[in-house]
Motif scaffolding. Structure first.
Motif, PDB file in Angstrom:
ATOM      1  N   ALA A  79      -2.118  -2.284  -8.967  1.00 51.67           N
ATOM      2  CA  ALA A  79      -3.262  -2.393  -8.055  1.00 51.67           C
ATOM      3  C   ALA A  79      -3.833  -3.809  -8.100  1.00 51.67           C
ATOM      4  O   ALA A  79      -4.212  -4.297  -9.160  1.00 51.67           O
ATOM      5  CB  ALA A  79      -4.327  -1.379  -8.440  1.00 51.67           C
ATOM      6  N   ASP A  96       0.828  -1.208   0.000  1.00 48.57           N
ATOM      7  CA  ASP A  96       0.000   0.000   0.000  1.00 48.57           C
ATOM      8  C   ASP A  96       0.862   1.257   0.000  1.00 48.57           C
ATOM      9  O   ASP A  96       0.541   2.250  -0.679  1.00 48.57           O
ATOM     10  CB  ASP A  96      -0.927   0.014   1.218  1.00 48.57           C
ATOM     11  CG  ASP A  96      -2.045  -1.008   1.111  1.00 48.57           C
ATOM     12  OD1 ASP A  96      -2.284  -1.518  -0.005  1.00 48.57           O
ATOM     13  OD2 ASP A  96      -2.670  -1.309   2.151  1.00 48.57           O
ATOM     14  N   SER A 116      -8.924   0.683  -5.424  1.00 43.21           N
ATOM     15  CA  SER A 116      -8.401   1.514  -4.345  1.00 43.21           C
ATOM     16  C   SER A 116      -8.523   2.973  -4.739  1.00 43.21           C
ATOM     17  O   SER A 116      -8.718   3.301  -5.915  1.00 43.21           O
ATOM     18  CB  SER A 116      -6.934   1.185  -4.063  1.00 43.21           C
ATOM     19  OG  SER A 116      -6.115   1.600  -5.148  1.00 43.21           O
ATOM     20  N   GLN A 121       2.165   1.958  -3.424  1.00 42.31           N
ATOM     21  CA  GLN A 121       1.141   2.573  -4.269  1.00 42.31           C
ATOM     22  C   GLN A 121       0.995   4.057  -3.947  1.00 42.31           C
ATOM     23  O   GLN A 121       0.866   4.894  -4.858  1.00 42.31           O
ATOM     24  CB  GLN A 121      -0.201   1.864  -4.075  1.00 42.31           C
ATOM     25  CG  GLN A 121      -0.301   0.521  -4.765  1.00 42.31           C
ATOM     26  CD  GLN A 121      -0.349   0.648  -6.275  1.00 42.31           C
ATOM     27  OE1 GLN A 121       0.689   0.864  -6.918  1.00 42.31           O
ATOM     28  NE2 GLN A 121      -1.539   0.531  -6.846  1.00 42.31           N
ATOM     29  N   LYS A 175      -5.786   3.958  -7.252  1.00 41.57           N
ATOM     30  CA  LYS A 175      -6.052   3.508  -8.620  1.00 41.57           C
ATOM     31  C   LYS A 175      -7.094   4.399  -9.285  1.00 41.57           C
ATOM     32  O   LYS A 175      -6.915   4.824 -10.438  1.00 41.57           O
ATOM     33  CB  LYS A 175      -6.530   2.050  -8.610  1.00 41.57           C
ATOM     34  CG  LYS A 175      -6.806   1.500 -10.003  1.00 41.57           C
ATOM     35  CD  LYS A 175      -7.274   0.041  -9.946  1.00 41.57           C
ATOM     36  CE  LYS A 175      -7.545  -0.504 -11.349  1.00 41.57           C
ATOM     37  NZ  LYS A 175      -8.004  -1.912 -11.311  1.00 41.57           N
TER      38      LYS A 175
END
Length: 302
Positions: free
Chosen positions: A100, A67, A104, A70, A107
């Protein structure tokens, strides 16, 4: 992180210490933890690229690390956007999207960010595609950019001269976000779409509405109003066909009523001349005014 910064801060001292540990004990059981700590330090200093590099080195990364990666990719896309590096925006946004594992926020927002970058690069079909993918995300309703995504898509279609497709998108924006400061601009674009479809009477109605708002774009609306009224003279049969049928039915098709309908374009042309000349005196510094007056000059020659 610059060397001078590393040498003159407690944060820099910590990073140097971790770098030394990695160099001296690359096979330590604590190596992943060290990389994670380094990434935290880099994030504190907003050095997102270095933080991502540190995290990419971690083997068997858990959900928290994934996470965080990202988040860092998305931040790098945002930073590139702020710096005007649109190609990098697209590259980092694609990394967010491709990495992804499930829907999310990162994304979803990456699609919107990529759309903005494509638009800035005049890649309008790609911008529309990214907005469509953005709208397909299950969490899109929670996004703060839904209104602007609609607006961006409308303009991307408009700039492709796809006025038929752009018109309902602008109307959707107006219907769902009537209180935004872009309301008048969107009304002008709907009027422009109608104008290109030679629905001049409907376009005039919207241009008048914008002019009455006295907001940004009012001068453009006033002059387009005059220009459209002049063009009613050039295409009277196409524009006023339905109006003529209605007038003929309601007046039992008297000869005088038919002549009145046919002469409507001439009156509108005179109105157009008066409007353009009047607003020319008050809006000579307006770019919209100059462009429209050029169109007006061409029309007067015909």
């Amino acid at each position: 992180v610059q060397v001078s910064y590393l040498q003159n801060s407690a944060l820099g001292d910590s990073i140097i210490a971790f770098q030394d540990f990695i160099r001296d004990y690359p096979n330590s059981k604590y190596i992943n933890k060290v990389y994670a700590l380094m990434a935290d330090l880099y994030m504190t200093s907003k050095n997102y690229r270095a933080a991502l590099t540190a995290l990419e080195t971690i083997s068997n990364a858990d959900k928290k690390i994934l996470d965080t990666k990202q988040y860092l990719r998305y931040q790098l896309a945002v930073d590139a956007f702020v710096q005007g590096k649109m190609t990098e925006v697209i590259e980092w946004s694609n990394q967010v999207i491709n990495n992804a594992k499930q829907p999310s926020t990162y994304k979803t927002e990456a699609y919107y960010l990529a759309a903005q970058a494509h638009y800035a690069l005049h890649q309008y079909p790609q911008a529309v595609e990214q907005i469509n993918l953005y709208n397909q995300q299950p969490n899109v309703k929670a996004s703060e950019n839904v209104a602007m995504a609609t607006y961006l898509k409308a303009y991307a279609l408009f700039n492709q001269k796809n006025y038929v497709a752009a018109e309902p998108v602008f109307k959707a924006f107006i219907a769902t976000h009537p209180a935004t400061n872009l309301h008048a601009d969107a009304l002008n674009r709907v009027a422009d779409c109608l104008f290109h479809a030679r629905q001049f009477a409907s376009a005039i109605e919207l241009y008048t509405q914008v002019a009455n708002l006295k907001s940004t774009g009012a001068d453009y609306a006033l002059l387009q109003n005059g220009y459209a009224q002049g063009l009613l003279h050039q295409y009277p049969q196409k524009v006023d066909k339905e109006d003529a049928k209605h007038d003929i039915r309601s007046t039992r098709a008297t000869h005088s009523s038919i002549e009145s309908i046919e002469q409507r374009g001439n009156k509108n042309y005179i109105n157009k001349i008066n409007k353009c000349e009047r607003y020319k005196a008050h809006n000579t510094n307006s770019l919209h005014a100059k462009n429209t007056l050029l169109k007006f000059a061409d029309t007067r020659k015909k």
